[in-house]
Design an enzyme around this catalytic site. Structure first.
Site, PDB file in Angstrom:
ATOM      1  N   ARG A   1      -7.096   6.826   9.139  1.00  0.00           N
ATOM      2  CA  ARG A   1      -5.745   7.106   8.787  1.00  0.00           C
ATOM      3  C   ARG A   1      -5.065   7.345  10.008  1.00  0.00           C
ATOM      4  NH1 ARG A   1      -4.794   7.938   3.409  1.00  0.00           N
ATOM      5  NH2 ARG A   1      -2.673   8.773   4.328  1.00  0.00           N
TER       6      ARG A   1
ATOM      7  N   TRP B   1      -1.455  10.376  13.427  1.00  0.00           N
ATOM      8  CA  TRP B   1      -1.352   8.854  14.133  1.00  0.00           C
ATOM      9  C   TRP B   1       0.343   9.228  14.404  1.00  0.00           C
ATOM     10  CZ3 TRP B   1       2.217   4.816  12.541  1.00  0.00           C
ATOM     11  CH2 TRP B   1       2.075   3.735  13.372  1.00  0.00           C
TER      12      TRP B   1
ATOM     13  N   ASN C   1       1.248  14.880   6.388  1.00  0.00           N
ATOM     14  CA  ASN C   1       1.163  13.539   6.585  1.00  0.00           C
ATOM     15  C   ASN C   1       2.470  13.007   5.702  1.00  0.00           C
ATOM     16  OD1 ASN C   1       0.011  10.698   6.472  1.00  0.00           O
ATOM     17  ND2 ASN C   1      -0.467  10.987   4.343  1.00  0.00           N
ATOM     18  N   GLY C   2       3.087  12.204   6.861  1.00  0.00           N
ATOM     19  CA  GLY C   2       4.422  11.697   6.111  1.00  0.00           C
ATOM     20  C   GLY C   2       5.606  11.753   7.182  1.00  0.00           C
TER      21      GLY C   2
ATOM     22  N   LYS D   1      -6.684 -11.513  12.401  1.00  0.00           N
ATOM     23  CA  LYS D   1      -7.636 -10.872  12.383  1.00  0.00           C
ATOM     24  C   LYS D   1      -8.435 -10.839  13.797  1.00  0.00           C
ATOM     25  CE  LYS D   1      -8.256  -9.097   9.718  1.00  0.00           C
ATOM     26  NZ  LYS D   1      -7.695  -8.694   8.173  1.00  0.00           N
TER      27      LYS D   1
ATOM     28  N   GLU E   1      -5.852  -8.332  16.044  1.00  0.00           N
ATOM     29  CA  GLU E   1      -6.068  -7.123  15.760  1.00  0.00           C
ATOM     30  C   GLU E   1      -7.203  -6.378  16.393  1.00  0.00           C
ATOM     31  OE1 GLU E   1      -6.521  -7.273  11.316  1.00  0.00           O
ATOM     32  OE2 GLU E   1      -5.515  -5.192  11.381  1.00  0.00           O
TER      33      GLU E   1
HETATM   34  C1  F6R Z   1      -5.221  -6.262   8.615  1.00  0.00           C
HETATM   35  C2  F6R Z   1      -4.555  -4.907   7.985  1.00  0.00           C
HETATM   36  C3  F6R Z   1      -3.127  -4.878   7.784  1.00  0.00           C
HETATM   37  C4  F6R Z   1      -2.887  -4.482   6.023  1.00  0.00           C
HETATM   38  C5  F6R Z   1      -1.445  -3.879   6.008  1.00  0.00           C
HETATM   39  C6  F6R Z   1      -1.278  -3.674   4.278  1.00  0.00           C
HETATM   40  O1  F6R Z   1      -6.377  -6.308   8.702  1.00  0.00           O
HETATM   41  O2  F6R Z   1      -5.421  -4.488   7.460  1.00  0.00           O
HETATM   42  O3  F6R Z   1      -2.384  -5.968   7.871  1.00  0.00           O
HETATM   43  O4  F6R Z   1      -3.610  -5.700   5.393  1.00  0.00           O
HETATM   44  O5  F6R Z   1      -1.034  -3.128   6.705  1.00  0.00           O
HETATM   45  O6  F6R Z   1      -2.023  -2.901   3.902  1.00  0.00           O
HETATM   46  P1  F6R Z   1      -2.532  -2.548   2.533  1.00  0.00           P
HETATM   47  O7  F6R Z   1      -3.007  -3.677   1.901  1.00  0.00           O
HETATM   48  O8  F6R Z   1      -3.246  -1.293   2.464  1.00  0.00           O
HETATM   49  O9  F6R Z   1      -1.165  -2.480   1.972  1.00  0.00           O
END
Ligand code: F6R
Length: 613
Positions: A27, A74, A100-101, A489, A492
């Protein structure tokens, strides 16, 4: 975007908190901190970097106490630094907060509090919470310290605006923690003579699999022997614990070097688990009858990143199998564009975490417009699933690697199952086709098990190409989103420059960036568009590209004539092929990142769930 944890029990809390923070690192991981209540004094240790740094620092200080809170950060407000790391404290140093937030009105509150004489140590929005509670404590009358803290936190809850999950500890209430949830996740872990407060279940799963999921506006009071939930009005509320079926092992790496590679290999099982849900009655999921399903006229898909790519594939499914016009939007765009309101519209939000702020904001807008809402989500109890009318849980297990792999293939599988059911309900898919597709779906986990055997070949290829500056991915129709996903991918996890294009588009511009040696991955299963993809291979090769063809058995011979390397993926139906085709691209990203010595599971600048806009 952060992870919080709290422990109250009979044991020394520090090891529990450090262990929990490690499980929450997905996170956020730019700094971390811990506060332990030791002999009615709060001992705080904070460190920049990953939780391992905090662990080292904590071992030196060696705080002892059975009540504590921790945080992995983060950064959103203020750079990653020790001063900006949580926990944050008030002027007395006796009250600490993890959060968090985002507190949207923090600047106004900060000014007010400064005028009242409060001194701030950090640039964060979080610190106002500590000072606000301190201020409220001064003005709160109560029969005990515990009641005083609860009332002060309740008041604070009404003064702060934004998204937050908060953990509070006060030196004058040993053995007690208070948590508040509003639009950021907060879960309680119920142990034996010990209880936990956390952003997510893996933080305490080693100790208990019984969890309480809190609703927005709720507050929770934890002691070692009991947990009390208060609703928005401050009334005590009975909440039924949920038994979590994921065990700790599932949430850990299972012997692989990284979560990413483990999760690629998890895919046969993940698909199997998703398909179990796919037998669900969709009308029931949405709380409507079959007639309402038949009436659907529009579908809006909303998602971010990888989930958005799954949505793009889903559009082909819904239009072909269910004959329903479907739009796909990036959630961050949907929120701010004019969306005409039509009757009989279904909005589908796809999200692995169910906590992505943009997706949540967009689905709230869809609700306001009066649309039926469905979540395709992997996380039980997540915010998105509480907002939507129904949820199709992908059930693919915890995805810890920041780069999404198994969640992606599960999301596409879920979209296919949904389209198939809608098509059957509205008569757009014939009984014969339904049975044909259902059979292909059932065979998918086996096909996937075959596909993951490709790792060795892909790994071997990466040895030759990992130093390339730029990578190109091409696909058409259902494989176009896979080209986008292959590029995402790779970017990233390896920080390489990569782009995905619709193959038919390259001659309209992108072909100019292809030159000698550029690796170009071409998704070309042996289907109706195969001939066109052969031409794309030739066009790229003529510009000196290193062409890698990803095809199915029937296409191998012809592909060999036009490509430098050919990978063979097991053939399933044309529509389902993308679910298998993405696998070599996942391995590619992994192995290039590994050869470049990148931090694969926690790439720089990224976090697993983006809970801020
Ligand atoms: C790519 C990745 C991000 C998430 C995006 C949405 O590998 O992990 O692009 O797909 O941040 O996240 P979710 O699916 O949790 O809403």
């Amino acid at each position: 975007m952060c992870g919080i944890i709290g422990y109250v029990g009979k044991n020394n809390s520090a090891p529990y908190i450090i262990d929990g923070l490690k499980k929450l690192e997905y996170r956020g991981y730019d700094s971390a901190g811990i506060s332990i209540l030791q002999d009615e004094k709060i001992v705080t240790v904070r460190a920049v970097g990953k939780v391992a740094e905090l662990e080292k620092a904590t071992l030196i200080v060696n705080p002892q106490g059975n009540t504590g809170i921790g945080h992995t950060r983060w950064a959103t407000h203020g750079k990653p630094s020790e001063e900006n790391s949580h926990p944050h404290w008030d002027c007395t140093g006796e009250l600490v907060v993890v959060h968090n937030g985002i507190i949207e009105n923090y600047l106004t509150l900060r000014e007010k509090l400064q005028k009242l004489g409060h001194t701030f140590q950090s640039e964060t929005d979080t610190e106002v919470i500590a000072h606000l509670i301190e201020e409220n404590l001064i003005h709160t009358r109560a029969v005990s310290n515990e009641e005083q803290l609860i009332k002060a936190v309740q008041k604070t809850n009404t003064q702060i605006a934004g998204a937050f999950a908060i953990g509070v500890m006060w030196a004058h209430t040993p053995g007690m923690l208070v948590g508040v949830k509003n639009q950021s996740p907060l879960v309680v872990g119920l142990g034996k003579e010990e209880n936990f407060l956390a952003s997510d279940v893996p933080a305490f799963l080693r100790h208990t699999n019984r969890a309480l999921f809190l609703e927005d506006g709720e507050m929770v009071i934890l002691h070692a022997g009991n947990v009390t939930v208060l609703d928005v009005k401050g009334q005590e509320k009975k909440v039924k614990p949920t038994k979590i079926s994921w065990d700790q092992k599932t949430a850990e790496k299972g012997g692989y070097a990284h979560f990413m590679i483990k999760e690629i290999y998890d895919q046969p099982q993940a698909l199997e688990d998703t398909l179990r849900t796919a037998q669900t009655d969709f009308a029931k999921l949405l709380g409507v009858d079959d007639a309402a399903l038949r009436q659907l006229r529009n579908i809006h898909i909303i998602a971010c990143g990888t989930a958005y790519h799954a949505g793009l594939v889903g559009k082909y499914y819904l239009e072909q199998l269910a004959g329903i016009p479907t739009s796909v939007d990036l959630a961050s765009e949907y929120k701010y564009r004019t969306v005409p309101s039509f009757e009989h519209t279904l909005a589908i939000a796809i999200s692995q975490s169910g906590e992505t702020a943009d997706t949540i904001g967009a689905i709230k807008k869809a609700k306001k417009l009066g649309f039926q809402t469905l979540a395709i989500c992997n996380v039980l109890g997540s915010t998105l699933t509480r907002i939507c009318d129904g949820t199709f849980f992908t059930h693919c297990g915890p995805e810890i690697s920041v780069a999404s792999t198994k969640a992606f293939t599960s999301q596409i599988t879920a979209m296919f199952a949904l389209a198939l059911c809608l098509g059957k309900a509205n008569g757009n898919t014939s009984e014969t086709d339904f049975n044909k597709y259902a059979k292909l779906l059932t065979g998918l986990p086996k096909d996937m098990a075959q596909t993951v055997k490709m790792e060795y070949d892909v790994r071997h290829l990466t040895r030759k190409i990992y130093k390339a500056d730029r990578f190109i991915f091409l696909g058409r129709h259902v494989n176009f989103p896979i080209a986008l996903e292959g590029a995402l991918k790779l970017k990233e996890v390896s920080y390489r420059s990569a782009e995905g294009f619709a193959a038919g588009e390259i001659k309209h511009g992108p072909i100019s960036i292809i030159d000698k040696g550029t690796p170009v991955f071409i998704l070309m299963p042996h289907d109706d568009l195969f001939e066109k993809m052969l031409s794309a291979c030739q066009e790229c090769r003529a510009r000196g590209a290193q062409v890698v063809s990803i095809t199915t058995q029937d296409g191998v011979k012809q592909a060999q004539d036009v490509a430098d390397q050919v990978f063979t993926v097991p053939a399933t139906g044309e529509l389902l092929q993308p679910i298998l085709n993405v696998v070599p691209l996942q391995f590619l990203a992994y192995w290039i990142a590994k050869r470049l010595d990148c931090d694969i599971d926690q790439p720089r600048n990224l976090a697993k769930s983006v809970t801020v806009e």
